[in-house]
Design a protein around this motif. Structure first.
Motif, short mmCIF file in Angstrom:
data_model
loop_
_atom_site.label_atom_id
_atom_site.label_comp_id
_atom_site.label_asym_id
_atom_site.label_seq_id
_atom_site.Cartn_x
_atom_site.Cartn_y
_atom_site.Cartn_z
N VAL A 228 3.27 -24.23 95.14
CA VAL A 228 1.87 -25.08 95.23
C VAL A 228 1.77 -26.52 95.21
O VAL A 228 0.98 -27.15 95.85
CB VAL A 228 0.98 -24.39 94.10
N ALA B 62 -0.70 -22.87 102.89
CA ALA B 62 -0.24 -22.41 101.54
C ALA B 62 0.54 -21.22 101.88
O ALA B 62 0.13 -19.99 101.94
CB ALA B 62 -1.67 -21.69 101.04
N GLN C 71 -5.30 -22.65 90.03
CA GLN C 71 -4.72 -21.94 90.97
C GLN C 71 -3.90 -20.61 90.44
O GLN C 71 -2.60 -20.86 89.85
CB GLN C 71 -3.98 -22.54 91.98
N ALA D 196 -8.45 -18.87 94.83
CA ALA D 196 -8.71 -19.98 94.10
C ALA D 196 -9.87 -19.98 93.07
O ALA D 196 -10.87 -19.72 93.62
CB ALA D 196 -8.84 -21.17 95.04
N MET E 63 -7.68 -23.65 100.77
CA MET E 63 -6.55 -24.05 101.06
C MET E 63 -6.27 -23.99 102.62
O MET E 63 -7.01 -23.16 103.53
CB MET E 63 -5.38 -23.17 100.67
N HIS F 37 -8.25 -28.32 90.02
CA HIS F 37 -8.18 -26.95 90.65
C HIS F 37 -7.58 -25.95 89.64
O HIS F 37 -6.40 -26.66 89.37
CB HIS F 37 -7.93 -26.99 92.01
N TRP G 191 1.34 -27.20 98.87
CA TRP G 191 0.18 -26.78 99.45
C TRP G 191 -1.02 -27.97 99.91
O TRP G 191 -0.87 -29.06 99.12
CB TRP G 191 -0.53 -26.06 98.75
#
Length: 109
Positions: A80, A28, A101, A9, A25, A99, A83
């Motif tokens: 995602v 995930a 990713q 990340a 995470m 964020h 997640w």
């Protein structure tokens, strides 16, 4: 055989303007490689922009940089979005945050 590698990340600027912008995470599960993409040997990296809520759940998600293949991009977004992350903090308190990713779809033989 398909191998999906989820890169580490990378934090991004967003609702949190100060404090800890890193995201870790909790849950995930890697994306499933779309069957049609595998058949067509489609590979690529997707960069997602994710807004995380105070509880670490994904509130909003969009493709910041496409892999060049809609199927791969959508597989990354779908996965995602489910997640869970450790919430970002500001002054020691949970805070919503942006964020970045990356998700890499790589076929191996």
């Amino acid at each position: 055989q398909a191998v999906i590698i989820a890169a580490k990340a990378v934090p991004a600027a967003g609702p949190v303007s100060a404090g800890d912008l890193s995201a870790t995470m909790i849950e995930a599960v890697p994306p499933r490689y779309p069957v049609e993409s595998r058949r067509r040997s489609e590979q690529g990296a997707v960069l997602l922009t994710v807004l995380l809520r105070k509880d670490g759940a994904v509130e909003d998600i969009s493709v910041s940089r496409s892999s060049g293949f809609e199927r791969l991009d959508q597989a990354a977004v779908k996965t995602v979005s489910r997640w869970r992350f450790v919430p970002g903090t500001k002054n020691g308190m949970p805070e919503a945050m942006w964020h970045l990713q990356p998700i890499n779809f790589v076929l191996t033989h």
